[in-house]
Motif scaffolding. Structure first.
Motif, mmCIF file in Angstrom:
data_model
loop_
_atom_site.group_PDB
_atom_site.id
_atom_site.type_symbol
_atom_site.label_atom_id
_atom_site.label_comp_id
_atom_site.label_asym_id
_atom_site.label_seq_id
_atom_site.Cartn_x
_atom_site.Cartn_y
_atom_site.Cartn_z
ATOM 1 N N LEU A 41 -5.735 4.713 30.014
ATOM 2 C CA LEU A 41 -5.882 5.480 29.047
ATOM 3 C C LEU A 41 -5.317 4.652 27.716
ATOM 4 N N GLU A 42 -7.345 4.424 26.955
ATOM 5 C CA GLU A 42 -7.023 4.320 25.559
ATOM 6 C C GLU A 42 -7.591 4.446 25.264
ATOM 7 N N CYS A 43 -7.152 4.706 24.039
ATOM 8 C CA CYS A 43 -7.327 6.264 22.798
ATOM 9 C C CYS A 43 -7.679 4.566 21.729
ATOM 10 N N ASP A 44 -8.875 5.328 20.856
ATOM 11 C CA ASP A 44 -9.655 5.206 19.558
ATOM 12 C C ASP A 44 -9.722 5.751 18.010
ATOM 13 N N ARG A 89 -11.551 9.105 19.582
ATOM 14 C CA ARG A 89 -12.514 9.459 21.002
ATOM 15 C C ARG A 89 -11.020 8.527 22.261
ATOM 16 N N ARG A 97 -10.606 6.853 25.965
ATOM 17 C CA ARG A 97 -11.343 5.999 27.622
ATOM 18 C C ARG A 97 -10.513 6.475 28.459
ATOM 19 N N ALA A 155 -13.282 3.352 32.681
ATOM 20 C CA ALA A 155 -14.909 3.325 32.600
ATOM 21 C C ALA A 155 -14.971 4.273 31.237
ATOM 22 N N VAL A 156 -14.325 5.773 31.870
ATOM 23 C CA VAL A 156 -15.246 6.715 30.981
ATOM 24 C C VAL A 156 -14.617 7.533 29.427
ATOM 25 N N TRP A 157 -15.887 7.362 28.697
ATOM 26 C CA TRP A 157 -15.245 8.055 27.422
ATOM 27 C C TRP A 157 -15.263 9.651 27.565
ATOM 28 N N LEU A 158 -13.882 10.357 27.486
ATOM 29 C CA LEU A 158 -14.033 11.275 27.802
ATOM 30 C C LEU A 158 -14.756 12.322 26.521
ATOM 31 N N LYS A 159 -15.094 13.663 26.692
ATOM 32 C CA LYS A 159 -16.112 13.563 25.879
ATOM 33 C C LYS A 159 -14.907 15.134 25.427
#
Ligand code: CA
Length: 238
Positions: free
Chosen positions: A137-140, A145, A147, A150-154
């Motif tokens: 899990l990566e937080c921007d 947002r 991720r 490979a998917v950025w969550l909506k």
């Protein structure tokens, strides 16, 4: 050097079993029965300890006060031991900064497993390594947002706030109140149920991307945590 633990427990039978199990697992254990003695040990040996295990009902005070005091002085990992049915104790303990809890009666093996997992997490934090779930899990934060793979969550703003809060301390059990406070401040219209609703939708969105993982764990009556260990297995198997 063996990792040293401080055990504060006044029940002799429980203490004996726990000390035996922990020592067999390779831990060095200091066992005390009283709040007073725990404070003394901490004053003398705090840097030596890797974690503290605190019973709540003690003859000369409460393990919860001890928990508060330890947390005020720094980041020593804490596991609380609470009696069955004393849900308020567990909620309070987690709010005071305990990292994990066990309900009596518990198996010593379970306690050892929890301690190992706690130490692993605190070691990763100390080394500044991102735990594996955080890599998964990566937080921007600037882009608000997150991720998963490979998917950025909506995510809605609320869901983002929740997951971002959980990601700060993977494995830590968050009470609903603590999550509310960290995730979106104490809005006047935020009630307890609100968290459950947003967790439900958040979970659904996570499972849309990774059906095989259940990253958000419910602790009945207590709150939620982000599960690190299943993702470790996930990575190891990948
Ligand atoms: Ca007790």
């Amino acid at each position: 050097m063996l990792p040293a633990l401080l055990l504060v427990e006044d029940d002799p039978a429980i203490a004996r079993t726990v000390v035996y199990a922990l020592r067999r697992e390779g831990f060095d254990v200091d066992h005390v029965l009283l709040v007073r003695d725990a404070l003394h040990q901490l004053a003398e040996r705090r840097p030596v300890y890797s974690a503290a295990i605190l019973d709540i009902g003690l003859p000369d005070g409460s393990g919860l006060d001890l928990c508060r005091q330890i947390r005020r002085d720094g980041a020593l990992p804490i596991v609380i031991l609470s009696a069955r049915g004393e849900e308020m104790d567990r909620v309070l303990g987690l709010e005071l900064g305990a990292d994990d809890y066990l309900v009596k009666p518990f198996s010593p093996r379970e306690l050892c497993a929890r301690i190992r997992s706690l130490l692993r997490r605190s070691e990763m934090r100390a080394q500044g390594q991102a735990p594996v779930t955080q890599a998964l899990l990566e937080c921007d934060r600037e882009g608000s947002r997150i991720r998963l793979g490979a998917v950025w969550l909506k995510l809605t703003r609320r869901e983002f706030g929740l997951l971002e809060a959980l990601m700060r301390s993977p494995g830590k059990v968050w009470s609903r109140d603590a999550l509310l406070g960290v995730a979106w401040g104490h809005d006047a219209d935020s009630v307890d149920r609100t968290i459950d609703t947003h967790v439900k939708t958040l979970r659904a969105k996570l499972r849309e991307v990774r059906l095989d993982l259940d990253l958000v764990v419910t602790h009945r009556g207590l709150g939620y945590s982000l599960d690190l260990d299943q993702a470790v297995g996930d990575r190891a198997g990948a």
